[in-house]
Design an enzyme around this catalytic site. Structure first.
Site, mmCIF file in Angstrom:
data_model
loop_
_atom_site.group_PDB
_atom_site.id
_atom_site.type_symbol
_atom_site.label_atom_id
_atom_site.label_comp_id
_atom_site.label_asym_id
_atom_site.label_seq_id
_atom_site.Cartn_x
_atom_site.Cartn_y
_atom_site.Cartn_z
ATOM 1 N N SER A 44 -15.399 4.960 -14.280
ATOM 2 C CA SER A 44 -15.252 5.169 -12.846
ATOM 3 C C SER A 44 -16.445 4.627 -12.073
ATOM 4 O O SER A 44 -16.295 3.976 -11.030
ATOM 5 C CB SER A 44 -15.089 6.662 -12.531
ATOM 6 O OG SER A 44 -13.908 7.168 -13.100
ATOM 7 N N GLU A 91 -24.481 17.353 -16.550
ATOM 8 C CA GLU A 91 -25.335 16.682 -15.575
ATOM 9 C C GLU A 91 -26.771 17.200 -15.581
ATOM 10 O O GLU A 91 -27.710 16.428 -15.391
ATOM 11 C CB GLU A 91 -24.722 16.820 -14.172
ATOM 12 C CG GLU A 91 -23.461 16.006 -13.957
ATOM 13 C CD GLU A 91 -22.224 16.661 -14.526
ATOM 14 O OE1 GLU A 91 -21.170 15.994 -14.601
ATOM 15 O OE2 GLU A 91 -22.299 17.853 -14.901
ATOM 16 N N PHE A 141 -21.886 15.742 -8.273
ATOM 17 C CA PHE A 141 -22.442 16.388 -9.459
ATOM 18 C C PHE A 141 -23.957 16.255 -9.509
ATOM 19 O O PHE A 141 -24.651 17.158 -9.992
ATOM 20 C CB PHE A 141 -21.821 15.793 -10.721
ATOM 21 C CG PHE A 141 -20.322 15.940 -10.787
ATOM 22 C CD1 PHE A 141 -19.719 17.106 -10.355
ATOM 23 C CD2 PHE A 141 -19.528 14.912 -11.260
ATOM 24 C CE1 PHE A 141 -18.339 17.246 -10.397
ATOM 25 C CE2 PHE A 141 -18.153 15.047 -11.310
ATOM 26 C CZ PHE A 141 -17.548 16.211 -10.882
ATOM 27 N N ARG A 177 -16.829 4.313 -3.483
ATOM 28 C CA ARG A 177 -15.865 3.927 -4.509
ATOM 29 C C ARG A 177 -15.165 2.622 -4.168
ATOM 30 O O ARG A 177 -15.007 1.743 -5.007
ATOM 31 C CB ARG A 177 -14.812 5.028 -4.680
ATOM 32 C CG ARG A 177 -13.737 4.678 -5.703
ATOM 33 C CD ARG A 177 -12.607 5.694 -5.697
ATOM 34 N NE ARG A 177 -11.663 5.447 -6.765
ATOM 35 C CZ ARG A 177 -10.678 4.549 -6.721
ATOM 36 N NH1 ARG A 177 -10.519 3.805 -5.627
ATOM 37 N NH2 ARG A 177 -9.855 4.380 -7.748
#
Length: 316
Positions: free
Chosen positions: A32, A53, A78, A162
């Site tokens: 991703s 994380e 995150f 993104r």
């Protein structure tokens, strides 16, 4: 057009060819965030930490003490929330050269669920001492900033989107830390001055084009650096303004609008400030175009807000 996450993967992979200090620590999101590009090219310098994380930050900090220049790869939400304690204690307080490559930031991650949207990240990261906070507008600026950050001797938070957006800059662009970028000079006395950041700048460019086609004069300033900001340089673009509008794909609490407000207040400006962004409320899941319209950040809605400001000034 090329998405910023893809630019990050490609640029870092190239830089690692000649800089063996570069390593990537990923949180099970490599396909991703496009860290997979780096992983395929440099598997010996790619660490898959899984969905952990907090541990990622610890790993990166430890590697930084050995001379490496680690990049953390995950969704922004995150890094700025789940791992915030570790970022604060291990990275910010020690000034460790750890780079947080925060993909999928902002409003337009609704397809993953509203829990994955990060609309508070600039506010959180700019509050941390020693943290450099960067928000590029397009692929060209993203690449320039990544190249700068790769050699920076300190913590960096890099806000990456993104999806690709329309180009703002061409190949002549040069990044200078802290410097505002004047995109549209307008006249010495523009009707309104607009300040934007991140990929929202691309949409704001189109909104301003629509407003100017109606005979209004608009000055447009882009801030790729949220912190540290050259406030004197920004003030040169704001001085004398009657109305200032800030536009950000972020909460209006603690983000770009508050950065600009502090500059105006610190210099006793009489300008009226209008902050365009997400209100003090949670966003929701949904398609990108729907979310931009609902939260007032589409090209048409931003143009309408600027028109509103101009209309109120005429009425006054």
């Amino acid at each position: 057009m090329k998405a910023q996450r893809a630019v990050w993967g490609d640029t870092l992979t190239e830089l690692a060819e000649t800089d063996d200090r570069i390593v990537v620590v990923d949180g099970d999101l490599a396909t991703s965030t496009m860290a997979v590009t780096f992983a395929n090219a440099h598997p010996e310098r790619f660490v898959q930490a899984g969905i952990a994380e907090q541990n990622m930050v610890g790993i990166a900090f430890g590697m930084s003490t050995l001379g490496y220049r680690p990049w953390l790869s995950s969704f922004g939400v995150f890094l700025t929330n789940r791992a915030l304690d570790q970022v604060r204690m291990l990275v910010s307080q020690t000034k460790a050269p750890v780079r947080l490559a925060a993909a999928y930031t902002g409003l337009l991650n609704g397809a993953s669920g509203k829990t994955h949207q990060d609309i508070e990240d600039l506010s959180v990261m700019r509050a941390l001492p020693n943290m450099t906070v960067l928000a590029p507008a397009d692929e060209t600026e993203a690449e320039a900033i990544i190249r700068w950050a790769a050699d920076h001797d300190g913590p960096v938070y890099l806000r990456l989107a993104r999806d690709a957006v329309a180009d703002v800059f061409d190949g002549s662009y040069e990044f200078h830390l802290g410097a505002p970028v004047l995109l549209r000079a307008a006249s010495d006395s523009p009707d309104v001055t607009v300040v934007s950041t991140g990929v929202q700048t691309s949409r704001t460019v189109d909104a301003i084009t629509a407003v100017e086609s109606e005979g209004r004069s608009v000055r447009h300033v882009h801030l790729p650096t949220i912190k540290p900001l050259d406030e004197d340089a920004l003030w040169q673009h704001l001085a004398g303004a009657t109305d200032v509008v800030t536009v950000e794909e972020h909460s209006v609490v603690g983000g770009l609008g508050d950065v600009v407000a502090a500059v105006l207040a610190g210099r006793a400006s009489g300008a009226r400030l209008t902050k365009v962004g997400l209100a003090d409320a949670w966003a929701e899941s949904g398609p990108n175009d729907f979310l931009l319209e609902k939260y007032g950040l589409s090209v048409d809605r931003v143009a309408d807000r600027i028109r509103d400001v101009l209309g109120e000034r005429v009425a006054a």
